[in-house]
Design a protein around this motif. Structure first.
Motif, PDB file in Angstrom:
ATOM      1  N   GLU A 206      -6.304   7.831   7.160  1.00 44.01           N
ATOM      2  CA  GLU A 206      -7.441   8.253   6.334  1.00 44.01           C
ATOM      3  C   GLU A 206      -8.081   7.081   5.590  1.00 44.01           C
ATOM      4  OE1 GLU A 206      -4.612  11.880   6.247  1.00 44.01           O
ATOM      5  OE2 GLU A 206      -4.452   9.700   6.230  1.00 44.01           O
ATOM      6  N   GLU A 207      -7.284   6.070   5.276  1.00 51.63           N
ATOM      7  CA  GLU A 207      -7.757   4.962   4.444  1.00 51.63           C
ATOM      8  C   GLU A 207      -7.875   3.648   5.224  1.00 51.63           C
ATOM      9  OE1 GLU A 207      -8.903   5.255   1.536  1.00 51.63           O
ATOM     10  OE2 GLU A 207      -8.284   7.300   1.064  1.00 51.63           O
TER      11      GLU A 207
ATOM     12  N   PHE B 187      -2.931   5.056  -3.145  1.00 50.57           N
ATOM     13  CA  PHE B 187      -3.924   6.034  -2.710  1.00 50.57           C
ATOM     14  C   PHE B 187      -3.499   7.418  -3.204  1.00 50.57           C
ATOM     15  CE2 PHE B 187      -4.288   2.530   0.280  1.00 50.57           C
ATOM     16  CZ  PHE B 187      -5.660   2.299   0.233  1.00 50.57           C
TER      17      PHE B 187
ATOM     18  N   SER C 272     -10.541   1.182   3.786  1.00 54.95           N
ATOM     19  CA  SER C 272     -10.144   0.566   2.511  1.00 54.95           C
ATOM     20  C   SER C 272      -9.037  -0.464   2.710  1.00 54.95           C
ATOM     21  CB  SER C 272      -9.670   1.647   1.536  1.00 54.95           C
ATOM     22  OG  SER C 272     -10.705   2.552   1.236  1.00 54.95           O
TER      23      SER C 272
ATOM     24  N   TYR D 111       0.859  -1.183   0.000  1.00 51.59           N
ATOM     25  CA  TYR D 111       0.000   0.000   0.000  1.00 51.59           C
ATOM     26  C   TYR D 111       0.895   1.232   0.000  1.00 51.59           C
ATOM     27  CZ  TYR D 111      -3.312  -3.561   1.556  1.00 51.59           C
ATOM     28  OH  TYR D 111      -4.073  -4.702   1.636  1.00 51.59           O
TER      29      TYR D 111
END
Length: 257
Positions: free
Chosen positions: A237-238, A227, A241, A198
């Motif tokens: 923030e993610e 992202f 996800s 990620y």
């Protein structure tokens, strides 16, 4: 009577969120932080998967313990703890930034020892090549310079920056963890499990092509989730996800065993 050796070992692990779950995930925090960065994860993880955060010494409830400044003895020590903790259940490893570095080297170390390997490794905001580790000389600058640098990455909110006591408590761990990152020397080691990564396109610490360096580290690279418009600490923030994707992949790996 409590065994003092066992008590010290137990401090490496936060309580499991679901001890009876069929699968679990070991979570590793980023530099200068602690296990509490994953406090939002348990409600997002289904009941058949347990999460367990690793807490490094020198922070939070381990504030008064000596910190590591070299990645090799740190990983070896964690490998000792993890090896004693494994109970035959399939497990995964996930880490962000320094946590990804530790998770990767832990997986390498366990494989070299012939221990049970994770079924999945998740690496966020770090790569074996193309990660802009602060040089050793940067680690020796005055505290205000380290604070300014960390604040620029988004890791220090104004509430912390403006609180001298909070800064004084956090700074030793930040410096020690940066030394851990700076001590890493890549050897190209591969791991015996799939890897998913990620990253964020506005991360000042990760080169745009860095995640490609993960490809030769496994026979089954599951790709990178990029992202857009995010900085280094996109993990906050993610969260939804990332957890959803990681759980999906983990369930797939467990089902295929």
């Amino acid at each position: 009577m409590t065994d003092p050796v066992a008590a010290v070992a137990d401090r490496w692990f936060q309580p499991e969120t679901a001890p009876d779950a069929e699968t679990r995930v070991f979570l590793f925090h980023y530099a200068g932080s602690g296990a509490s960065i994953y406090r939002d994860w348990p409600p997002l993880i289904p009941a058949d998967i347990s999460t367990q955060c690793i807490q490094l010494p020198g922070r939070q409830e381990r504030l008064n313990e000596s910190m590591f400044t070299d990645v090799v003895p740190l990983v070896e020590t964690i490998a000792d703890r993890i090896s004693a903790e494994l109970d035959g259940r399939p497990y995964a490893v996930f880490g962000h930034c320094m946590g990804a570095l530790i998770g990767y080297r832990l997986t390498v170390e366990l494989a070299e020892r012939g221990e049970q390997a994770p079924v999945l490794l998740g690496a966020s905001a770090w790569a074996p090549k193309g990660f802009r580790t602060p040089p050793p000389e940067q680690l020796q600058v005055p505290q205000e310079k380290v604070v300014e640098w960390a604040r620029g990455l988004g890791s220090l909110p104004d509430a912390v920056v403006n609180d001298p006591e909070a800064i004084s408590l956090m700074m030793p761990a930040m410096r020690a963890d940066l030394e851990v990152c700076a001590s890493y020397a890549d050897d190209g080691a591969a791991v015996p499990c799939p890897i998913v990564t990620y990253s964020a396109d506005h991360d000042p610490l990760v080169d745009p092509e860095a995640m490609a360096s993960w490809v030769p580290r496994t026979e089954n690279y599951l790709g990178n989730r990029l992202f857009r418009g995010m900085g280094h600490f996109f993990i906050h923030e993610e969260t939804t996800s990332i957890t959803a994707d990681f759980v999906r992949l983990l369930r797939g790996r467990v089902a295929s065993r």
